[in-house]
Design an enzyme around this catalytic site. Structure first.
Site, PDB file in Angstrom:
ATOM      1  N   SER A   1       2.656 100.365 -15.387  1.00  0.00           N
ATOM      2  CA  SER A   1       2.346 100.915 -14.071  1.00  0.00           C
ATOM      3  C   SER A   1       1.182 101.901 -14.097  1.00  0.00           C
ATOM      4  O   SER A   1       0.488 102.067 -13.091  1.00  0.00           O
ATOM      5  CB  SER A   1       3.578 101.604 -13.487  1.00  0.00           C
ATOM      6  OG  SER A   1       4.006 102.669 -14.316  1.00  0.00           O
TER       7      SER A   1
ATOM      8  N   ASP B   1       5.090 112.418  -9.621  1.00  0.00           N
ATOM      9  CA  ASP B   1       6.490 112.359 -10.043  1.00  0.00           C
ATOM     10  C   ASP B   1       6.642 112.760 -11.507  1.00  0.00           C
ATOM     11  O   ASP B   1       7.646 112.469 -12.134  1.00  0.00           O
ATOM     12  CB  ASP B   1       7.077 110.970  -9.796  1.00  0.00           C
ATOM     13  CG  ASP B   1       6.344 109.874 -10.577  1.00  0.00           C
ATOM     14  OD1 ASP B   1       5.307 110.187 -11.222  1.00  0.00           O
ATOM     15  OD2 ASP B   1       6.788 108.710 -10.548  1.00  0.00           O
TER      16      ASP B   1
ATOM     17  N   GLY C   1       6.681  98.968 -15.181  1.00  0.00           N
ATOM     18  CA  GLY C   1       7.899  98.818 -15.967  1.00  0.00           C
ATOM     19  C   GLY C   1       7.744  98.046 -17.252  1.00  0.00           C
ATOM     20  O   GLY C   1       8.677  98.015 -18.070  1.00  0.00           O
TER      21      GLY C   1
END
Length: 238
Positions: A43, A189, A70
């Site tokens: 990713s 994140d 992933g």
């Protein structure tokens, strides 16, 4: 057995075939677009293609992005061994992989990345390969950061004297502040990069790619000069 080095497709647990559809699209894109530079990975590579950084830095260089979110090293291996390198001849291949291999040790992940290099070299024997170090991850210091740092050290040692392969280290200080924290402004994140994070990551990468492409241009220009000179000699003899 080291699972990180055993080619394996991703199991279609959702039943929508998206992973295989992306793989098949990559094969078609390689054939149709004939890229100069190929990006391969998970990713962190995939999301780069959706940024302004990709548009401004890499699209002008005729790049293709074969990243899938992933993916672990074994999934990337399977893709590369099953068609993604068979329909193109890239001058430069950029590899960023390994951060998703949670169940593997640093040594196993290193071997998985080295196997990716071997596959690329076997299928693209004149390609220059840039292996990127794994960025740090997590807001605060953690074991995965330490593991990624160990993988980067291992790769730097193994790649040091390999022909046509270079290691582009990602210094932790690029993202980790003095207090040990990573800002959401760089990784929204604390894993995936923002535009600002990609800017930091990709500026040294762009420089490395451009340097390698200039080498190819010099070789091609020399070949053209030799060819033209030979033709002139033939004309004079005739």
């Amino acid at each position: 057995m080291n699972s990180a080095t055993v080619p394996m497709p991703v199991e279609d647990v959702h039943g929508d075939g998206r992973w295989m559809s992306q793989h098949n699209r990559f094969i078609s894109e390689g054939r149709e677009r004939e890229p100069e530079v190929l990006f391969v990975g998970d990713s962190l590579i995939q999301r780069l293609a959706q940024t302004n950084v990709w548009e401004s830095m890499f699209e002008p260089l005729h790049c293709l992005n074969f990243g899938i979110g992933g993916d672990q090293t074994q999934n990337i291996l399977w893709r590369l061994m099953n068609g993604e390198l068979d329909t193109l001849e890239a001058k430069v291949v950029v590899v960023l992989a390994g951060t998703n291999n949670y169940s593997n040790t640093a040594e196993e992940v290193t071997d998985g990345i080295m196997e990716i290099i071997n596959v690329i070299q076997n299928k693209q024997n004149s390609t220059q390969i840039i292996v990127m170090g794994l960025p740090p991850r997590g807001e605060k210091p953690n074991k995965l950061r330490e593991k990624n740092a160990e993988i980067n050290f291992n790769l730097s040692q193994k790649i040091e004297n390999m022909p046509n392969v270079s290691f582009l280290n990602v210094e932790a200080s690029m993202f980790v502040r003095e207090n040990g924290l990573i800002s959401h402004n760089d990784m929204y994140d604390y894993l995936h990069l923002t535009n600002a994070g990609y800017q930091k990551l990709c500026e040294p990468l762009l420089e490395e790619i451009q340097n390698l492409l200039q080498v190819f241009m010099k070789v091609e220009n020399t070949s053209m000069t030799i060819s033209t000179t030979a033709s002139d000699v033939d004309d004079e003899e005739n």
